[in-house]
Design an enzyme around this catalytic site. Sequence first.
Site, PDB file in Angstrom:
ATOM      1  N   TRP A   1       0.828  -1.209   0.000  1.00 18.24           N
ATOM      2  CA  TRP A   1       0.000   0.000   0.000  1.00 18.24           C
ATOM      3  C   TRP A   1       0.859   1.255   0.000  1.00 18.24           C
ATOM      4  O   TRP A   1       0.493   2.273  -0.595  1.00 18.24           O
ATOM      5  CB  TRP A   1      -0.986  -0.033   1.163  1.00 18.24           C
ATOM      6  CG  TRP A   1      -1.928  -1.174   0.987  1.00 18.24           C
ATOM      7  CD1 TRP A   1      -1.988  -2.326   1.719  1.00 18.24           C
ATOM      8  CD2 TRP A   1      -2.909  -1.316  -0.053  1.00 18.24           C
ATOM      9  NE1 TRP A   1      -2.945  -3.169   1.210  1.00 18.24           N
ATOM     10  CE2 TRP A   1      -3.521  -2.582   0.126  1.00 18.24           C
ATOM     11  CE3 TRP A   1      -3.323  -0.507  -1.106  1.00 18.24           C
ATOM     12  CZ2 TRP A   1      -4.540  -3.031  -0.722  1.00 18.24           C
ATOM     13  CZ3 TRP A   1      -4.335  -0.958  -1.952  1.00 18.24           C
ATOM     14  CH2 TRP A   1      -4.931  -2.207  -1.748  1.00 18.24           C
TER      15      TRP A   1
ATOM     16  N   ASP B   1      -1.869   6.715   6.266  1.00 17.96           N
ATOM     17  CA  ASP B   1      -2.934   5.835   5.771  1.00 17.96           C
ATOM     18  C   ASP B   1      -3.239   4.828   6.872  1.00 17.96           C
ATOM     19  O   ASP B   1      -2.583   3.794   6.996  1.00 17.96           O
ATOM     20  CB  ASP B   1      -2.472   5.126   4.497  1.00 17.96           C
ATOM     21  CG  ASP B   1      -3.487   4.091   3.996  1.00 17.96           C
ATOM     22  OD1 ASP B   1      -4.569   3.947   4.617  1.00 17.96           O
ATOM     23  OD2 ASP B   1      -3.183   3.421   2.993  1.00 17.96           O
TER      24      ASP B   1
ATOM     25  N   LYS C   1     -12.530  -2.027   7.144  1.00 17.66           N
ATOM     26  CA  LYS C   1     -11.767  -2.864   8.056  1.00 17.66           C
ATOM     27  C   LYS C   1     -12.238  -2.659   9.500  1.00 17.66           C
ATOM     28  O   LYS C   1     -12.755  -3.561  10.123  1.00 17.66           O
ATOM     29  CB  LYS C   1     -10.278  -2.586   7.898  1.00 17.66           C
ATOM     30  CG  LYS C   1      -9.797  -2.819   6.452  1.00 17.66           C
ATOM     31  CD  LYS C   1      -8.361  -2.433   6.240  1.00 17.66           C
ATOM     32  CE  LYS C   1      -7.987  -2.468   4.768  1.00 17.66           C
ATOM     33  NZ  LYS C   1      -8.044  -3.785   4.155  1.00 17.66           N
TER      34      LYS C   1
END
Length: 365
Positions: free
Chosen positions: A102, A177, A201
Site C-alpha cells: 500500500w 494511511d 476494516k
Amino acid sequence: MTRAFNFCAGPAALPEAVLQQAQADLVDWQGRGCSVMEMSHRGKDFVRIAEEAEQDLRDLLGVPDNYKVLFLQGGATLQFAQVPLNLLRGNASADYVCTGVWSEKAIAEARKLGGVNVVASDEANNFRAVPSLSAWTPDRDAAYLHYTPNETIHGVEFDFIPDTAALYGRDVPLVADYSSSILSEPLDVSKFGLIYAGAQKNIGPAGIVVVIVREDLLGQVPAGTPTMLDYAVAAKNGSMYNTPPTFSWYLAGLVFKWLKQQGGLAAMAEVNARKAARLYAAIDGSDFYGNPVALPNRSRMNVPFTLADAGLEKTFLAEADARGLINLAGHRSVGGMRASLYNAVPEAAVEALTAFMADFEQRHG
C-alpha cells in the site's frame, strides 16, 4: 443461522450487534416508513445520522477542534492522489516511507502529481520490518511526510509515530494511511496533519473513506483540480457536495456507537492485544507455523503465517473453512495464510483458530 468466524482483510467482519440493528432499520428506519437508503441526504433525519457519526468519531479519537472530519468516496486508493493534490501546496515534492504494497501504491500515484523522495524502504528485505530511523533520508524541503502505520498484506506495523519536528526541524505535516488499524487503539490525532482510512476494516462497510485533516492545510489546491478532489469543498459542504454513500455512513455511525459501548479505544486496545498475542504464541510455539515479520513490527491487525509444508496450504484452508474459520488465505501477491483481527473479530474466533491450528499440526505435522 450460525455465523462463521470471519478473518477477511476487507471488506471485513462487522459487529453482529451492528448488523442486527441495520437489519431492523433496513425497511423502516425508526418508524419513518422508509429505509435509511431511501431518505434524502439533506433531510433532517440523515443530517442527524451524519452529525452523530462525526461527533462519535471525534469523541473516540479525541479529534481537536481545528481538524475537519470528512466522509468521502473512492476509498483510500483515491486518497493516494487526493493527498498530493491538496498538500503539495506549491512544493516540488513530498517524502514517503515504503513498508509494503500500500505504501508502494501511494508512492506510484503521488509521482504522477509531483516529486517523491522515498526516505526509507524495506523492499530489499521483502517488507519484513520498519526501516530504522537512522537510515531515513528526509528531504528538508518536503511538503509532507507520508507513511502507512499498518501494512495489511505483509503484516508490518510501525511501533512508533514519526516525529516530523525532530526529522525536519520544522512543522512538516505528517500524513498517515490508517485504513487497517484506525480505531484499534487510542491515537493522538494532534501529531498528524492528515489521517485517512478506508472504512472496510475497522470503520464499517466498503464505500466510504474517513479523512481527518488540519484546517490550515485546506484550500491550497493547484488550478484545475477537480472540484470533488478539493478537501476544502468537502469541508465547506459537510461532506455532501454530492450525494454521499448514505448507507455506508449510517453503518459507520452504528460502529462508532458500538465502540463506545465496548468502553472506547482503550478497551479495544486491550482486547486486540490479547487476540494478537494468542495467535502469535501459537505460531511461535510451533515449528509447523512461521511468521517472517520482525518482532517489534508484527501487526496486531493482520497476521500472515506460513506452513512448514506449503503443499498443505489448500488442505489447511479447506479444513478451516469447514470449521467455520473463513477467509484465511493470504494475499495473492504473497501467498500463505493471513488472519485479520480487526475490532469486530471476537476473542472466541482466535481461540477457535488456534485450537484448529494445533489440531491440524498434530494430524499433518
